[in-house]
Write a protein that holds these residues in place. Structure first.
Motif, PDB file in Angstrom:
ATOM      1  N   GLN A 199      -2.668  -1.951  -8.884  1.00  8.76           N
ATOM      2  CA  GLN A 199      -3.097  -0.763  -8.132  1.00  8.76           C
ATOM      3  C   GLN A 199      -4.502  -0.299  -8.546  1.00  8.76           C
TER       4      GLN A 199
ATOM      5  N   ASN B 145       2.872   6.441  -8.586  1.00  6.74           N
ATOM      6  CA  ASN B 145       2.813   5.260  -7.719  1.00  6.74           C
ATOM      7  C   ASN B 145       3.144   3.969  -8.467  1.00  6.74           C
TER       8      ASN B 145
ATOM      9  N   GLU C 239      -0.933  11.071 -10.119  1.00  2.59           N
ATOM     10  CA  GLU C 239      -0.963  10.124  -8.987  1.00  2.59           C
ATOM     11  C   GLU C 239      -0.695   8.686  -9.425  1.00  2.59           C
TER      12      GLU C 239
ATOM     13  N   HIS D 272       0.823  -1.219   0.000  1.00  5.50           N
ATOM     14  CA  HIS D 272       0.000   0.000   0.000  1.00  5.50           C
ATOM     15  C   HIS D 272       0.854   1.265   0.000  1.00  5.50           C
TER      16      HIS D 272
ATOM     17  N   ARG E  83       2.657   4.532  -0.883  1.00  2.00           N
ATOM     18  CA  ARG E  83       2.348   5.539  -1.911  1.00  2.00           C
ATOM     19  C   ARG E  83       3.302   6.727  -1.779  1.00  2.00           C
ATOM     20  N   VAL E  84       3.538   7.401  -2.870  1.00  2.00           N
ATOM     21  CA  VAL E  84       4.355   8.618  -2.813  1.00  2.00           C
ATOM     22  C   VAL E  84       3.571   9.709  -2.092  1.00  2.00           C
TER      23      VAL E  84
ATOM     24  N   LEU F 147       6.882   4.042  -8.695  1.00  2.00           N
ATOM     25  CA  LEU F 147       7.498   3.667  -7.414  1.00  2.00           C
ATOM     26  C   LEU F 147       7.601   2.148  -7.282  1.00  2.00           C
ATOM     27  N   HIS F 148       6.485   1.479  -7.458  1.00  2.00           N
ATOM     28  CA  HIS F 148       6.486   0.031  -7.213  1.00  2.00           C
ATOM     29  C   HIS F 148       7.207  -0.744  -8.300  1.00  2.00           C
TER      30      HIS F 148
ATOM     31  N   SER G 203      10.378   9.037  -1.045  1.00  2.00           N
ATOM     32  CA  SER G 203       9.433   8.061  -0.478  1.00  2.00           C
ATOM     33  C   SER G 203      10.172   6.858   0.064  1.00  2.00           C
TER      34      SER G 203
END
Lengths: 414, 414
Positions: free
Chosen positions: A349, A402, A398, A6, A8-9, A405-406, A111
């Motif tokens: 996501q 995200n 958004e 879960h 998130r930035v 990131l992942h 992050s």
């Protein structure tokens, strides 16, 4: 230790950096005119370097002015994951084109710092010099140098319309670094960028997984004629290079319309003539034009029509045409495994996403020659770009941030 | 006391002044690049002023930098005869265009000094500032100011492509004079000029009596569009002002060819666009174009086609067109009595001459609005002009100079 599913930035923190960037090199209302290697570019670079230091990154600058912010990995000798884009803009540029991609890398690192997560492979965020080519042509020279497509000395000798030399300007603003401009091994390259087209926005998508680029052929053509008086010189004795250039750009535009029904595009973007004065026919003209089409073969046909148009335009105006430079980019250049990784993460996501092709050039096209590469597109209002009305809301970024990131952490930790 | 019928100018002395002028502001081999109000222009002006003083002339400079060299008449209060042309050149100009006319006036005065002949009316030789318009547009502003067509303040505010202001440059080179730029009464204006066309040379004529000018309509058009990315922007959403400009100049050239069979000409001579860079569609473009035809009505039809072409080009490119300036010159503007005087003198001296129309603009066009005016053309090789290969031999000028001498003296003594 994996990244929490879960995680998130911090979208608000990311947006703060976008807003800070939007104060540096302001252009028309809401836009930026932060041309490469200007004082404004230096100010933005200094800010980015400070942010990198604050995030604990080791900053290096190479001999093309590319800025790298490196985050140590658990196995720090492995080739790094690169994440980046560019902080320079067009003369009437927006606040997101390129910038969002660099600051997405910064936010990703911040992050990870918050989460106390150290990836197996090091992560490097990068600001590529002169992506736009708005001051020094051609564009994307610094990523091109990194992958060995251009020579450093040739790049340093590029001259702007204002007479400045690329290498001198690098030195002047203090960003002629020590690191070699030719890059070493890279594990993978990720670039987030606004779409610069209307598709995601029109369909209400939150992000796009870029599967490749429209095949694009470009050329710079020089027409040569002869000066003469505009008055008494009979039409059939004229060698007006300006008219050769005008006829060429008109023909290029016609090619665009002929192929528009299947999303082909053709652009005349630049014409300079000499002397280009009332009272005298011009001796020389130089034009830049390109054609783009989703289909590889059709793009090649359009390019051949463009080449012939240059010769025909020259002949009609009693001039000669010399193709001074030709280039090609696009095609299915991105890495299937990375594309699958980004798609899977977008599904996991739960974003509304689609596959999409890029129609603009990006540093990622060069990096795809060097290492597995992928891009993520985020929507921008109406697809308006290279214009001060370029516009995004925080939520437009958004999904892209995200997923980036992942996907990056999964790839860096594998 | 009349002028001896066999009196002739000193052709060798005249040629020496041409050769001295050809050393100042040299351009490409054999040519000149003596742009108005530059340091080179100052050096030539200084030389001309010195020559005037040596010939006993009273020199005055007006607030547009026009230089007048006045020779006293027997009845010195009568309005003078003016003889002149211009000493500035195009950026790739020749050694005779304009220059021959000013130095013809100088040689005429020197010959009268040799002959000890004082005319009844005063004679004034003049160098008009910025005939070419190669640095400050429009051309012929200083003679236009003299006849009241342009305002002095408007002219002083003209700006060159290099950013310089007309009034500032006048002051910088020391030729912002005291005399009013609006001229007083003039008895008659004579201008000798190379033909700048191929007719006299092709027919082996020694001179031409200019009966008028080709009716010429010109315009400066501004196209407005919108910047956007050259890649993703669909053809039907583009507003590329550069393409509007290119389409306009192409259409203008087509008009020229449509009317070429009866000696019509149409020229696109200038296109500037912004940003005019690879990667971005241009927001604005400005074009200068003109049409010329020996027939007044046909020229008017061509002009209307040119105007419509601007609107059509704008519409095709999704832009708007605004005509920023329009001009007209030519027609049967020269004085029938002066034309007859020059013709009669050419016959009397036994030269091979013909009537001819001017296809270029000249300061004489402005002067024709002010006083009876006439022009004499002399041959130039192949009609080549506005080019460093512009070429004349001394004997090409012989008829023109001697006809000018006798015609002016007859008119000044009447």
């Amino acid at each position: 230790m994996g990244l929490p599913l879960h995680a998130r930035v911090d979208l608000g923190r990311f947006w703060t950096t976008i807003e800070r960037s939007a104060q540096i090199g302001q252009g028309r209302p809401g836009g930026l005119a932060r041309l490469t290697l200007t004082d404004d570019d230096r100010e933005m670079r200094d800010q980015f370097r400070d942010w990198c230091h604050e995030a604990g990154l080791e900053v290096t600058v190479d001999r093309m002015g590319n800025i790298f912010g490196r985050r140590t990995g658990r196995e720090d000798d492995l080739p790094p994951i690169l994440i980046g884009s560019h902080l320079d803009t067009q003369v009437n540029g927006g606040r997101f084109d390129g910038i969002a991609g660099v600051l997405a890398g910064l936010e990703l690192v911040r992050s990870l710092n918050d989460l106390g997560h150290v990836t197996r492979r090091p992560i490097v965020i990068v600001d590529w010099t002169n992506e736009e080519g708005a001051r020094f042509s051609p564009p994307m020279v610094a990523s091109g140098c990194f992958v060995g497509r251009y020579e450093e000395a040739w790049c340093h000798d590029l001259t702007a319309d204002d007479g400045a030399r690329f290498g001198d300007e690098l030195q002047r603003i203090g960003y002629l670094g020590d690191a070699p401009s030719k890059g070493g091994p890279v594990d993978a390259y990720f670039e987030l960028h606004i779409e610069q087209g209307p598709i995601l926005d029109a369909e209400g998508r939150q992000m796009g997984v870029v599967t490749g680029g429209y095949p694009s052929h470009g050329m710079r053509v020089r027409f040569e004629g002869e000066t003469a008086h505009t008055g008494p010189t009979p039409m059939d004795l004229r060698h007006n290079a300006l008219i050769a250039g005008a006829r060429f750009l008109t023909a290029v535009d016609d090619i665009g319309w002929d192929f528009a029904v299947h999303d082909g595009k053709a652009t005349g973007s630049r014409l300079t003539a000499w002397p280009n004065k009332a009272g005298i026919l011009s001796e020389t003209a130089e034009c830049v034009a390109d054609v783009r089409h989703p289909d590889l073969i059709t793009a090649r046909v359009m390019a051949e029509k463009m080449r012939r148009a240059a010769q025909e335009a020259a002949a009609r105006a009693g001039c000669t045409a010399v193709v001074e430079d030709e280039w090609f980019w696009g095609g299915d250049i991105f890495d299937p495994a990375l594309i699958a990784l980004v798609r899977d993460e977008a599904v996991r996501q739960g974003w509304n996403w689609r596959d999409i092709k890029s129609q603009a050039g990006h540093d990622a096209y060069h990096m795809a020659l060097h290492c597995p590469t992928v891009m993520i597109f985020t929507p921008c209002k109406g697809g308006i770009t290279h214009n001060n009305r370029e516009s995004c809301e925080p939520e437009d970024l958004e999904a892209g941030l995200n997923v980036l990131l992942h996907a990056v952490v999964q790839h860096a930790d594998r």
